[in-house]
Scaffold this motif. Structure first.
Motif, PDB file in Angstrom:
ATOM      1  N   UNK A 196       0.838  -1.178   0.000  1.00  0.00           N
ATOM      2  CA  UNK A 196       0.000   0.000   0.000  1.00  0.00           C
ATOM      3  C   UNK A 196       0.886   1.246   0.000  1.00  0.00           C
ATOM      4  N   UNK A 197       0.321   2.327  -0.498  1.00  0.00           N
ATOM      5  CA  UNK A 197       0.996   3.622  -0.529  1.00  0.00           C
ATOM      6  C   UNK A 197       0.073   4.680   0.065  1.00  0.00           C
ATOM      7  N   UNK A 198       0.673   5.667   0.691  1.00  0.00           N
ATOM      8  CA  UNK A 198      -0.090   6.772   1.273  1.00  0.00           C
ATOM      9  C   UNK A 198       0.447   8.101   0.755  1.00  0.00           C
ATOM     10  N   UNK A 199      -0.455   9.068   0.664  1.00  0.00           N
ATOM     11  CA  UNK A 199      -0.103  10.438   0.292  1.00  0.00           C
ATOM     12  C   UNK A 199      -0.688  11.358   1.355  1.00  0.00           C
ATOM     13  N   UNK A 200       0.166  12.184   1.936  1.00  0.00           N
ATOM     14  CA  UNK A 200      -0.270  13.139   2.950  1.00  0.00           C
ATOM     15  C   UNK A 200       0.008  14.538   2.412  1.00  0.00           C
ATOM     16  N   UNK A 201      -1.025  15.385   2.462  1.00  0.00           N
ATOM     17  CA  UNK A 201      -0.876  16.767   2.007  1.00  0.00           C
ATOM     18  C   UNK A 201      -1.240  17.690   3.159  1.00  0.00           C
ATOM     19  N   UNK A 202      -0.375  18.636   3.456  1.00  0.00           N
ATOM     20  CA  UNK A 202      -0.619  19.602   4.533  1.00  0.00           C
ATOM     21  C   UNK A 202      -0.822  20.979   3.896  1.00  0.00           C
ATOM     22  N   UNK A 203      -1.975  21.558   4.172  1.00  0.00           N
ATOM     23  CA  UNK A 203      -2.328  22.872   3.645  1.00  0.00           C
ATOM     24  C   UNK A 203      -2.315  23.882   4.788  1.00  0.00           C
ATOM     25  N   UNK A 204      -1.603  24.981   4.621  1.00  0.00           N
ATOM     26  CA  UNK A 204      -1.549  26.037   5.631  1.00  0.00           C
ATOM     27  C   UNK A 204      -2.222  27.293   5.096  1.00  0.00           C
ATOM     28  N   UNK A 205      -2.720  28.121   6.003  1.00  0.00           N
ATOM     29  CA  UNK A 205      -3.370  29.373   5.620  1.00  0.00           C
ATOM     30  C   UNK A 205      -4.757  29.185   5.052  1.00  0.00           C
ATOM     31  N   UNK A 206      -5.427  28.098   5.398  1.00  0.00           N
ATOM     32  CA  UNK A 206      -6.776  27.833   4.894  1.00  0.00           C
ATOM     33  C   UNK A 206      -7.707  28.929   5.406  1.00  0.00           C
ATOM     34  N   UNK A 207      -8.405  29.590   4.489  1.00  0.00           N
ATOM     35  CA  UNK A 207      -9.204  30.749   4.862  1.00  0.00           C
ATOM     36  C   UNK A 207     -10.590  30.404   5.399  1.00  0.00           C
ATOM     37  N   UNK A 208     -11.143  29.266   5.030  1.00  0.00           N
ATOM     38  CA  UNK A 208     -12.466  28.852   5.507  1.00  0.00           C
ATOM     39  C   UNK A 208     -12.488  27.321   5.617  1.00  0.00           C
ATOM     40  N   UNK A 209     -12.012  26.784   6.750  1.00  0.00           N
ATOM     41  CA  UNK A 209     -11.929  25.333   6.895  1.00  0.00           C
ATOM     42  C   UNK A 209     -13.275  24.619   6.739  1.00  0.00           C
ATOM     43  N   UNK A 210     -14.341  25.204   7.230  1.00  0.00           N
ATOM     44  CA  UNK A 210     -15.653  24.553   7.123  1.00  0.00           C
ATOM     45  C   UNK A 210     -16.067  24.407   5.660  1.00  0.00           C
ATOM     46  N   UNK A 211     -15.885  25.443   4.871  1.00  0.00           N
ATOM     47  CA  UNK A 211     -16.243  25.382   3.458  1.00  0.00           C
ATOM     48  C   UNK A 211     -15.319  24.437   2.697  1.00  0.00           C
ATOM     49  N   UNK A 212     -14.034  24.464   3.027  1.00  0.00           N
ATOM     50  CA  UNK A 212     -13.103  23.531   2.386  1.00  0.00           C
ATOM     51  C   UNK A 212     -13.515  22.093   2.688  1.00  0.00           C
ATOM     52  N   UNK A 213     -13.863  21.820   3.926  1.00  0.00           N
ATOM     53  CA  UNK A 213     -14.310  20.482   4.300  1.00  0.00           C
ATOM     54  C   UNK A 213     -15.571  20.068   3.576  1.00  0.00           C
ATOM     55  N   UNK A 214     -16.509  20.994   3.441  1.00  0.00           N
ATOM     56  CA  UNK A 214     -17.755  20.696   2.730  1.00  0.00           C
ATOM     57  C   UNK A 214     -17.468  20.336   1.279  1.00  0.00           C
ATOM     58  N   UNK A 215     -16.637  21.140   0.616  1.00  0.00           N
ATOM     59  CA  UNK A 215     -16.336  20.870  -0.795  1.00  0.00           C
ATOM     60  C   UNK A 215     -15.591  19.552  -0.980  1.00  0.00           C
ATOM     61  N   UNK A 216     -14.636  19.288  -0.103  1.00  0.00           N
ATOM     62  CA  UNK A 216     -13.908  18.019  -0.191  1.00  0.00           C
ATOM     63  C   UNK A 216     -14.878  16.860  -0.003  1.00  0.00           C
ATOM     64  N   UNK A 217     -15.716  16.942   1.010  1.00  0.00           N
ATOM     65  CA  UNK A 217     -16.659  15.858   1.295  1.00  0.00           C
ATOM     66  C   UNK A 217     -17.643  15.631   0.153  1.00  0.00           C
ATOM     67  N   UNK A 218     -18.218  16.698  -0.353  1.00  0.00           N
ATOM     68  CA  UNK A 218     -19.265  16.571  -1.364  1.00  0.00           C
ATOM     69  C   UNK A 218     -18.736  16.398  -2.787  1.00  0.00           C
ATOM     70  N   UNK A 219     -17.584  17.009  -3.086  1.00  0.00           N
ATOM     71  CA  UNK A 219     -17.121  17.046  -4.469  1.00  0.00           C
ATOM     72  C   UNK A 219     -15.865  16.223  -4.737  1.00  0.00           C
ATOM     73  N   UNK A 220     -14.893  16.242  -3.812  1.00  0.00           N
ATOM     74  CA  UNK A 220     -13.644  15.532  -4.076  1.00  0.00           C
ATOM     75  C   UNK A 220     -13.717  14.050  -3.727  1.00  0.00           C
ATOM     76  N   UNK A 221     -14.394  13.707  -2.656  1.00  0.00           N
ATOM     77  CA  UNK A 221     -14.459  12.292  -2.287  1.00  0.00           C
ATOM     78  C   UNK A 221     -14.978  11.408  -3.421  1.00  0.00           C
ATOM     79  N   UNK A 222     -16.028  11.796  -4.135  1.00  0.00           N
ATOM     80  CA  UNK A 222     -16.447  10.954  -5.263  1.00  0.00           C
ATOM     81  C   UNK A 222     -15.366  10.811  -6.337  1.00  0.00           C
ATOM     82  N   UNK A 223     -14.541  11.829  -6.516  1.00  0.00           N
ATOM     83  CA  UNK A 223     -13.466  11.790  -7.515  1.00  0.00           C
ATOM     84  C   UNK A 223     -12.358  10.833  -7.069  1.00  0.00           C
ATOM     85  N   UNK A 224     -11.928  10.963  -5.830  1.00  0.00           N
ATOM     86  CA  UNK A 224     -10.802  10.148  -5.355  1.00  0.00           C
ATOM     87  C   UNK A 224     -11.213   8.684  -5.178  1.00  0.00           C
TER      88      UNK A 224
END
Length: 94
Positions: A1-29
């Motif tokens: 198995x392989x893992x990829x970890x990405x660390x993002x700093x300076x996130x301006x709206x964590x709640x909105x970023x989380x919503x978009x990742x959950x609703x839009x990126x998860x189906x892609x990944x």
């Protein structure tokens, strides 16, 4: 198995970023061949961390490509800095 970890700093709206990742990126990944798991973590202080786990290196690399496209197209205004990316073979897990 392989893992990829990405660390993002300076996130301006964590709640909105989380919503978009959950609703839009998860189906892609989830469509990446060899997908095992994906986590998006609010570490506080404008820091968010993603962890993706895949059966092989090819899946991990494809997830990085898709994540880059997604951030560019859907999260650029919320994630103003490029992520610190760490990837490699999983050598222990439970």
């Amino acid at each position: 198995m392989h893992a990829v970890i990405r660390r993002y700093e300076g996130v301006t709206d964590p709640a909105e970023a989380g919503r978009r990742v959950n609703e839009e990126f998860l189906p892609i990944v989830r469509e990446v061949p060899g997908f095992v798991a994906y986590y998006w973590v609010d570490a506080g202080g404008g820091v968010m961390v993603s962890t993706g786990v895949f059966q092989d290196r090819g899946g991990a690399e494809e997830s990085t490509r898709r994540a880059g496209d997604f951030v560019r197209d859907r999260l650029a205004e919320l994630l103003p800095h490029p992520p610190q990316v760490t990837a490699g073979e999983v050598v222990a897990h439970s």
